[in-house]
Motif scaffolding. Sequence first.
Motif, PDB file in Angstrom:
ATOM      1  N   ALA A 718       0.871  -1.178   0.000  1.00 53.85           N
ATOM      2  CA  ALA A 718       0.000   0.000   0.000  1.00 53.85           C
ATOM      3  C   ALA A 718       0.910   1.230   0.000  1.00 53.85           C
ATOM      4  N   ARG A 719       0.332   2.425   0.231  1.00 61.50           N
ATOM      5  CA  ARG A 719       1.169   3.635   0.365  1.00 61.50           C
ATOM      6  C   ARG A 719       0.575   4.496   1.469  1.00 61.50           C
ATOM      7  N   TRP A 720       1.355   5.453   1.927  1.00 61.24           N
ATOM      8  CA  TRP A 720       0.855   6.376   2.939  1.00 61.24           C
ATOM      9  C   TRP A 720       0.388   7.652   2.250  1.00 61.24           C
ATOM     10  N   ASP A 721      -0.889   8.020   2.455  1.00 60.67           N
ATOM     11  CA  ASP A 721      -1.438   9.257   1.897  1.00 60.67           C
ATOM     12  C   ASP A 721      -1.112  10.382   2.884  1.00 60.67           C
ATOM     13  N   THR A 722      -0.096  11.173   2.561  1.00 56.11           N
ATOM     14  CA  THR A 722       0.395  12.198   3.495  1.00 56.11           C
ATOM     15  C   THR A 722      -0.666  13.257   3.782  1.00 56.11           C
ATOM     16  N   GLN A 723      -1.424  13.650   2.760  1.00 61.70           N
ATOM     17  CA  GLN A 723      -2.433  14.699   2.958  1.00 61.70           C
ATOM     18  C   GLN A 723      -3.553  14.235   3.872  1.00 61.70           C
ATOM     19  N   ALA A 724      -4.081  13.015   3.593  1.00 62.15           N
ATOM     20  CA  ALA A 724      -5.202  12.509   4.397  1.00 62.15           C
ATOM     21  C   ALA A 724      -4.734  11.888   5.714  1.00 62.15           C
ATOM     22  N   GLY A 725      -3.447  11.533   5.791  1.00 63.28           N
ATOM     23  CA  GLY A 725      -2.897  10.935   7.010  1.00 63.28           C
ATOM     24  C   GLY A 725      -3.396   9.530   7.274  1.00 63.28           C
ATOM     25  N   VAL A 726      -3.596   8.749   6.194  1.00 61.93           N
ATOM     26  CA  VAL A 726      -4.074   7.363   6.335  1.00 61.93           C
ATOM     27  C   VAL A 726      -3.381   6.455   5.319  1.00 61.93           C
ATOM     28  N   ILE A 727      -3.479   5.124   5.538  1.00 59.91           N
ATOM     29  CA  ILE A 727      -2.976   4.159   4.551  1.00 59.91           C
ATOM     30  C   ILE A 727      -3.914   4.217   3.352  1.00 59.91           C
ATOM     31  N   SER A 755      -9.061   2.760  17.568  1.00 60.54           N
ATOM     32  CA  SER A 755     -10.145   2.726  16.576  1.00 60.54           C
ATOM     33  C   SER A 755      -9.609   3.220  15.228  1.00 60.54           C
ATOM     34  N   ASN A 756     -10.120   2.645  14.158  1.00 62.56           N
ATOM     35  CA  ASN A 756      -9.708   2.991  12.776  1.00 62.56           C
ATOM     36  C   ASN A 756      -8.191   2.922  12.584  1.00 62.56           C
ATOM     37  N   THR A 757      -7.592   1.864  13.149  1.00 59.00           N
ATOM     38  CA  THR A 757      -6.147   1.677  12.938  1.00 59.00           C
ATOM     39  C   THR A 757      -5.884   0.264  12.423  1.00 59.00           C
ATOM     40  N   PHE A 758      -4.720   0.115  11.800  1.00 52.86           N
ATOM     41  CA  PHE A 758      -4.277  -1.190  11.288  1.00 52.86           C
ATOM     42  C   PHE A 758      -2.987  -1.553  11.995  1.00 52.86           C
ATOM     43  N   GLU A 759      -2.953  -2.758  12.563  1.00 56.20           N
ATOM     44  CA  GLU A 759      -1.742  -3.243  13.227  1.00 56.20           C
ATOM     45  C   GLU A 759      -0.734  -3.635  12.155  1.00 56.20           C
ATOM     46  N   CYS A 760       0.256  -2.782  11.953  1.00 58.62           N
ATOM     47  CA  CYS A 760       1.188  -2.989  10.828  1.00 58.62           C
ATOM     48  C   CYS A 760       2.529  -3.548  11.324  1.00 58.62           C
ATOM     49  N   ARG A 779      -3.105   4.754  11.022  1.00 61.62           N
ATOM     50  CA  ARG A 779      -4.509   5.141  10.814  1.00 61.62           C
ATOM     51  C   ARG A 779      -5.005   4.686   9.435  1.00 61.62           C
ATOM     52  N   THR A 780      -6.295   4.275   9.382  1.00 62.00           N
ATOM     53  CA  THR A 780      -6.897   3.836   8.113  1.00 62.00           C
ATOM     54  C   THR A 780      -8.382   4.173   8.093  1.00 62.00           C
ATOM     55  N   LYS A 781      -8.873   4.556   6.903  1.00 60.37           N
ATOM     56  CA  LYS A 781     -10.316   4.779   6.742  1.00 60.37           C
ATOM     57  C   LYS A 781     -10.989   3.491   6.289  1.00 60.37           C
ATOM     58  N   GLN A 782     -10.203   2.627   5.624  1.00 61.14           N
ATOM     59  CA  GLN A 782     -10.729   1.355   5.109  1.00 61.14           C
ATOM     60  C   GLN A 782     -10.686   0.310   6.232  1.00 61.14           C
ATOM     61  N   PRO A 783     -11.474  -0.792   6.117  1.00 62.35           N
ATOM     62  CA  PRO A 783     -11.384  -1.854   7.134  1.00 62.35           C
ATOM     63  C   PRO A 783      -9.971  -2.446   7.173  1.00 62.35           C
ATOM     64  N   ALA A 784      -9.492  -2.779   8.361  1.00 58.90           N
ATOM     65  CA  ALA A 784      -8.127  -3.330   8.510  1.00 58.90           C
ATOM     66  C   ALA A 784      -7.966  -4.631   7.717  1.00 58.90           C
ATOM     67  N   THR A 785      -9.078  -5.384   7.519  1.00 55.84           N
ATOM     68  CA  THR A 785      -8.987  -6.654   6.777  1.00 55.84           C
ATOM     69  C   THR A 785      -8.432  -6.457   5.369  1.00 55.84           C
TER      70      THR A 785
END
Length: 798
Positions: A718-727, A755-760, A779-785
């Motif tokens: 994946a990549r890190w979206d710097t502007q949105a601050g999420v994966i 909440s709304n995080t992914f264990e990376c 941090r992620t807006k999408q489901p961690a799955t």
Amino acid sequence: IDNLSKINLMYQFSLKTFNSVFNKAMERAEWDEDVRTRVCSLSEAITYSVFLYTSQGLFERDKLTFLSHTAFQIQLKEKLIDMQELDFLLRYPVEASKVSPVPFLSMSAWGAIKTISTIEGFSGLDRDIESSPNRWRKIVESSCPENERLPQDWKNTNSLQRLIILRALRPDRMTYTLRKFVEESMGAKYVDSARLEFERLFEDSGPPTPVFFILSPGVDPLRDVEKLGLKLGFSIDQGTLHNVSLGQGQEIMAERVLKNASKHGHWVILQNVHLVAQWLPSLDALLETTAVDSNPSYRVFITGEPAPCPEQHVIPRGILENAIKITNEPPNGMNASLHAALGNFSQDTLDMCSREQEFNSMLFSLCFFHSCVTERRKFGPQGWNNNYPFSTGDLTISANVLYNYLETNTKVPWEDLCYLFGEIMYGGHITDVWDRRLCKTYLQEFMHPKMFEMDLSLCPGFLSPPFLDYTGYHHYIDEHLPSENPTLYGLHPNAELECLTVTSDNLLKALLELQPQNSSRGEGAAQSTEEKVTSIIEDILDKLPEEYNMAEIMAKTTERNPYTLVCFQECERMNLLLVEIKKSLHELDLGLKGELTFSSRMENLQSALFMEQVPDSWARLAYSSTKTLAQWLNDLMCSCHELDSWTQDFVLPAVVWLSGLFNPQSFLTAVLQSIARKNKWPLDKMTLSVDVTKKMKDDFGHPPREGAYIHGLFMEGARWDTQAGVISEAVLRELTPAMPVLYVRAVPTEERDISNTFECPVYRTKQRGHTYVWTLRLRTKQPATKWIVAGVALLLSV
């Protein structure tokens, strides 16, 4: 051909069999009165016959290695390619650039272009790419760059120079580019050659020449033997075909059967000879004695698995050299795998459960799950951290469990079934905690009540099927399953590019190992081994910094806080490594000059330096790395530079280069310890919290008040979206984008917001697995799955 055993010890061929193939090829070659035409005809017939004979005993992945090696050697002999250019292609001593002036090339690709431009014949390549970016972008973004013409005057380059340029621009397409190179230099029939029928291969066997099937998982090669046996009057029912499965004291039985079959002209199948390692020398001698004065119809068919590593290889040379070796590999891809998984059952299986509809839908999902977990292995560490031996046995036992649970429960026990499949049947193989999480996630996605409403998406564009009969399910797969691509497994298309790049790199590495390593390498050859290694030794010793004076460093400060102790430990580890490098290089230098006896340790060091690899004796004292020797040494110098500035005043660096530390875990633990001491919090009730900043390393002038800024991490999958601050979803062809600076600090575990995080997971290298470092919550807006099945991880080195 003799060198193929360097790739796999199963690939051993004798001069006797080579002579036999050689003579048969001469008989079959077209006759012509013109001597020159006759010589060409003989040469081509011999080359093709030897290629067919050899390649039938090679795994698919090694056939292109053998073909490319053959093509390069022929072209070198005919002086059609330059030895030094070939040497450069195989070694590829390039370093990543700090920046890339063109957006479509990564920093590593641009670094390769800059290095290539310094070679004679490639001068100005970097300038041309900068001045005509659009024409070069077309090559980089093409689905088949090997078929495109290079822009400007570069279209006139020879085939080898094309390979060098394309390795920089599109390393993932090197297998296809090499196949095209072989086709152009040797002919299409070498690349497109179909497998020889077993009946044809059988013709070359005889009492002294057994047939050896090199086994692959999920393939039964004995069907061909039994089928041909029936045609020629040999079968178990008639007592003329004997099938002995070795192991558990079956050796005496096998000896008796072989002696009897030799007299009466029967066929003998010896299965799984790799299981009886101690008896194999006796078998080798027995095959030789039973072949003498035997009945002409006597034949022996052997099956055995290749060892996972050379040290565990047990099959004697004599058996392998005398036998006709045949490899059988299963068809790969989701379509073939799903049909094969379903093929373990029948209409009777589907009819046996009283809750037919539920059983059928869940069995199909189970087959899809099985195909996913087995096919995902081809994506290497991004697929699974470790390679697990999932088998059809796991699937059939799981189907029985499913049947029993549905028969004895009124409601579908989803949780129980997911636990049994994910923790016991398939999970019984799994040894890695992250792989267990992936297996569990797949089952949660596929074993869902939505399947009964035909609303469960097994993969993008493929819904779970309606209630059908056995044949209907096979038709449904053919009609609705999308074509093979990584998204079928929940992975990003980049996973395939990474997989192809690794395959290409391994192929070129194998080709380098097959090259002759002596001083008499023909006219125009690159330096001899000794000359090359001597110049490498001088270069390394010249650049290597001095060891750290620990007494002096420790006297600089009286403070012994966690960060200072980490710095001391890093300096001590660096000293051990520097001492070993200097000592081993001085020893090797004296050995090459004849002043010291040349030991096996020196030989291993010489070989590693010649192959541009990090020697084992150094790697053991350093940290895990997949880099070439030049890149590894560059990292070593950078680590020393970081330690030099840290030991000046023992103030924590503004941004710590986590990748450059021998023990990044100890540094992250020091962050926990320093905050725990400051706030008098219990260490076992604390955890690391991470905030991804929007800045890069040079934007920071001093460290934070508590915690630390770290850099040198990359994201894969994946990549890190710097502007949105999420994966966010990865960009095509950006395999491992760099992360901005991360701010790590310690907080009490109960105060952390998960909440709304992914264990990376964080790993040292792309090999993942044993290189695990830490876990950071992002941090992620999408489901961690989504990120779990995409194999998302942070890496310290790419």
